[in-house]
Structures are given as C-alpha cells and as structure tokens.
Design a protein around this motif. Sequence first.
Motif, PDB file in Angstrom:
ATOM      1  N   LYS A 177     108.595   6.882  84.593  1.00 48.69           N
ATOM      2  CA  LYS A 177     108.403   5.619  85.318  1.00 48.69           C
ATOM      3  C   LYS A 177     109.751   5.107  85.804  1.00 48.69           C
ATOM      4  CE  LYS A 177     107.538   1.617  83.158  1.00 48.69           C
ATOM      5  NZ  LYS A 177     108.348   0.515  83.607  1.00 48.69           N
ATOM      6  N   PRO A 178     109.812   4.652  87.051  1.00 44.82           N
ATOM      7  CA  PRO A 178     111.066   4.074  87.546  1.00 44.82           C
ATOM      8  C   PRO A 178     111.536   2.932  86.647  1.00 44.82           C
ATOM      9  CG  PRO A 178     109.484   4.335  89.332  1.00 44.82           C
ATOM     10  CD  PRO A 178     108.750   4.631  88.058  1.00 44.82           C
ATOM     11  N   GLU A 179     112.816   2.900  86.356  1.00 48.23           N
ATOM     12  CA  GLU A 179     113.372   1.899  85.448  1.00 48.23           C
ATOM     13  C   GLU A 179     113.157   0.473  85.930  1.00 48.23           C
ATOM     14  OE1 GLU A 179     117.455   2.651  84.515  1.00 48.23           O
ATOM     15  OE2 GLU A 179     117.067   4.752  84.070  1.00 48.23           O
ATOM     16  N   ASN A 180     113.199   0.263  87.236  1.00 50.03           N
ATOM     17  CA  ASN A 180     113.091  -1.099  87.762  1.00 50.03           C
ATOM     18  C   ASN A 180     111.652  -1.507  88.070  1.00 50.03           C
ATOM     19  OD1 ASN A 180     112.937   0.688  89.899  1.00 50.03           O
ATOM     20  ND2 ASN A 180     114.158  -0.553  91.281  1.00 50.03           N
ATOM     21  N   LEU A 181     110.677  -0.698  87.669  1.00 49.28           N
ATOM     22  CA  LEU A 181     109.271  -1.028  87.897  1.00 49.28           C
ATOM     23  C   LEU A 181     108.673  -1.586  86.612  1.00 49.28           C
ATOM     24  CD1 LEU A 181     106.735  -0.987  89.689  1.00 49.28           C
ATOM     25  CD2 LEU A 181     106.261   1.263  88.748  1.00 49.28           C
ATOM     26  N   ALA A 182     108.143  -2.801  86.696  1.00 48.78           N
ATOM     27  CA  ALA A 182     107.504  -3.442  85.558  1.00 48.78           C
ATOM     28  C   ALA A 182     106.456  -4.415  86.079  1.00 48.78           C
ATOM     29  CB  ALA A 182     108.542  -4.186  84.726  1.00 48.78           C
ATOM     30  N   GLU A 183     105.648  -4.932  85.187  1.00 49.55           N
ATOM     31  CA  GLU A 183     104.705  -5.961  85.584  1.00 49.55           C
ATOM     32  C   GLU A 183     105.510  -7.146  86.107  1.00 49.55           C
ATOM     33  OE1 GLU A 183     102.247  -6.651  82.165  1.00 49.55           O
ATOM     34  OE2 GLU A 183     101.209  -4.752  82.414  1.00 49.55           O
ATOM     35  N   GLY A 184     105.129  -7.629  87.285  1.00 54.08           N
ATOM     36  CA  GLY A 184     105.865  -8.711  87.940  1.00 54.08           C
ATOM     37  C   GLY A 184     106.774  -8.218  89.051  1.00 54.08           C
ATOM     38  N   SER A 185     106.896  -6.891  89.215  1.00 56.32           N
ATOM     39  CA  SER A 185     107.731  -6.322  90.286  1.00 56.32           C
ATOM     40  C   SER A 185     106.967  -6.326  91.608  1.00 56.32           C
ATOM     41  CB  SER A 185     108.106  -4.869  89.980  1.00 56.32           C
ATOM     42  OG  SER A 185     108.867  -4.764  88.822  1.00 56.32           O
ATOM     43  N   PHE A 186     107.701  -6.537  92.698  1.00 55.66           N
ATOM     44  CA  PHE A 186     107.132  -6.352  94.027  1.00 55.66           C
ATOM     45  C   PHE A 186     107.380  -4.914  94.441  1.00 55.66           C
ATOM     46  CE2 PHE A 186     107.579 -10.966  94.143  1.00 55.66           C
ATOM     47  CZ  PHE A 186     106.371 -11.325  94.696  1.00 55.66           C
ATOM     48  N   VAL A 187     106.381  -4.304  95.051  1.00 57.01           N
ATOM     49  CA  VAL A 187     106.486  -2.900  95.440  1.00 57.01           C
ATOM     50  C   VAL A 187     106.031  -2.708  96.876  1.00 57.01           C
ATOM     51  CG1 VAL A 187     106.229  -1.985  93.096  1.00 57.01           C
ATOM     52  CG2 VAL A 187     104.187  -2.389  94.477  1.00 57.01           C
ATOM     53  N   ILE A 188     106.563  -1.668  97.481  1.00 53.64           N
ATOM     54  CA  ILE A 188     106.056  -1.187  98.761  1.00 53.64           C
ATOM     55  C   ILE A 188     105.097  -0.063  98.412  1.00 53.64           C
ATOM     56  CG2 ILE A 188     106.615  -0.039 100.934  1.00 53.64           C
ATOM     57  CD1 ILE A 188     109.351  -1.394 100.826  1.00 53.64           C
ATOM     58  N   LEU A 189     103.892  -0.147  98.962  1.00 49.97           N
ATOM     59  CA  LEU A 189     102.904   0.883  98.682  1.00 49.97           C
ATOM     60  C   LEU A 189     102.340   1.421  99.980  1.00 49.97           C
ATOM     61  CD1 LEU A 189      99.718  -0.778  98.588  1.00 49.97           C
ATOM     62  CD2 LEU A 189     101.218  -1.935  97.004  1.00 49.97           C
ATOM     63  N   ARG A 190     101.663   2.546  99.864  1.00 49.07           N
ATOM     64  CA  ARG A 190     101.059   3.133 101.062  1.00 49.07           C
ATOM     65  C   ARG A 190     100.015   2.166 101.618  1.00 49.07           C
ATOM     66  NH1 ARG A 190     100.778   8.485  98.125  1.00 49.07           N
ATOM     67  NH2 ARG A 190      98.715   7.771  97.528  1.00 49.07           N
ATOM     68  N   PRO A 191     100.086   1.875 102.917  1.00 49.16           N
ATOM     69  CA  PRO A 191      99.089   0.977 103.516  1.00 49.16           C
ATOM     70  C   PRO A 191      97.677   1.519 103.327  1.00 49.16           C
ATOM     71  CG  PRO A 191     100.889   1.349 105.029  1.00 49.16           C
ATOM     72  CD  PRO A 191     101.078   2.310 103.885  1.00 49.16           C
ATOM     73  N   TYR A 192      96.747   0.637 103.152  1.00 46.72           N
ATOM     74  CA  TYR A 192      95.321   0.932 102.991  1.00 46.72           C
ATOM     75  C   TYR A 192      95.015   1.714 101.713  1.00 46.72           C
ATOM     76  CZ  TYR A 192      95.274  -0.530 107.829  1.00 46.72           C
ATOM     77  OH  TYR A 192      95.441  -1.240 108.987  1.00 46.72           O
ATOM     78  N   SER A 193      95.943   1.785 100.776  1.00 46.55           N
ATOM     79  CA  SER A 193      95.693   2.536  99.552  1.00 46.55           C
ATOM     80  C   SER A 193      94.958   1.690  98.530  1.00 46.55           C
ATOM     81  CB  SER A 193      97.011   3.049  98.966  1.00 46.55           C
ATOM     82  OG  SER A 193      97.837   1.978  98.609  1.00 46.55           O
ATOM     83  N   GLY A 194      94.241   2.354  97.668  1.00 45.43           N
ATOM     84  CA  GLY A 194      93.612   1.702  96.531  1.00 45.43           C
ATOM     85  C   GLY A 194      92.223   1.154  96.786  1.00 45.43           C
ATOM     86  N   ASN A 195      91.627   0.675  95.707  1.00 43.07           N
ATOM     87  CA  ASN A 195      90.306   0.052  95.744  1.00 43.07           C
ATOM     88  C   ASN A 195      90.478  -1.456  95.732  1.00 43.07           C
ATOM     89  OD1 ASN A 195      88.995   2.532  95.647  1.00 43.07           O
ATOM     90  ND2 ASN A 195      89.068   2.570  93.418  1.00 43.07           N
ATOM     91  N   ARG A 196      89.949  -2.103  96.754  1.00 44.23           N
ATOM     92  CA  ARG A 196      90.114  -3.553  96.928  1.00 44.23           C
ATOM     93  C   ARG A 196      89.108  -4.320  96.077  1.00 44.23           C
ATOM     94  NH1 ARG A 196      89.197  -4.993 102.777  1.00 44.23           N
ATOM     95  NH2 ARG A 196      89.941  -7.012 102.070  1.00 44.23           N
ATOM     96  N   LEU A 197      89.552  -5.471  95.577  1.00 49.27           N
ATOM     97  CA  LEU A 197      88.665  -6.408  94.913  1.00 49.27           C
ATOM     98  C   LEU A 197      89.240  -7.796  95.082  1.00 49.27           C
ATOM     99  CD1 LEU A 197      89.708  -7.319  91.653  1.00 49.27           C
ATOM    100  CD2 LEU A 197      89.830  -4.854  91.729  1.00 49.27           C
TER     101      LEU A 197
END
Length: 135
Positions: A82-102
């Motif tokens: 896991k990236p060291e600077n990634l934790a709950e509360g981090s802002f991330v750039i993610l692939r557009p349109y990825s994931g399941n929306r809710l």
Amino acid sequence: MNYMVDPTWKPDVAAIKANPRLPQPVNYHILVAIPPAETQTKGGIFIPQAAAERGQVGSGIGLVLRIGPAAFADHRRFPQGKPENLAEGSFVILRPYSGNRLEFVTDDGAPIEMRFIADDAILAVVDDPRSIRRP
C-alpha cells in the motif's frame, strides 16, 4: 467546467467516517466519497444540472473513507504494498467512471455520492484536490 472538484467542498470527514451505517468494504475494495460537481463557472455562469451530474459521475477525484482488508495485498500487482501516503481521509485521483456508485444519506439527511472501487483504480494521492483541473 475547469475544476474536477467544487472548490467550496469541505466534507466533515470525521463525522462521515464515524457513522456506524457507513458500509465497510470487503476484500480489495475501497470506499470513496465523490465530491459534488461545480454548479457555477468562475465567470458566474450556472452549469445545467445534467451537465453537472455528468461531471460528478465521471469525476476522477475521491476521498478515501474506508479501505478493505485485502486492498493492496496482492504482491504481484503491488510489489511495494500500500502506498505510504494513502490512508482513510486521503484525496485520490482515480480512473473516471470506475467503481460501483451508491448514495449514502447522512444523519442530517444530506446525500453523499460514494463508490466502491478496486484498489488498482487509484492512480495518485493528492494533498488538495481543489488544485486539480481538467485541461
């Protein structure tokens, strides 16, 4: 729309994460909150709701709320873990349109768009998403 995130968006991360009804991701999934799309341009022009919603659906920015127990555990795909600077509360750039929306409704009735994304959908961690713009 220049900004990927409404520059006025300032979520109460602690309150969201403390909600016992917040879903807990399983396996390699990550739960991210998606910021609302801009509703007005810098010049003051209002953006039609349909266009703003398209911007939110295609958003490439998210706020990590919860990380599943097996996220980044596949050493073949993530040899450095896991990236060291990634934790709950981090802002991330993610692939557009990825994931399941809710849509999650907070105790005060405010809806928040969320997505369950795979661990490999995260492209980068950013300190301040309001500085990220679309070209």
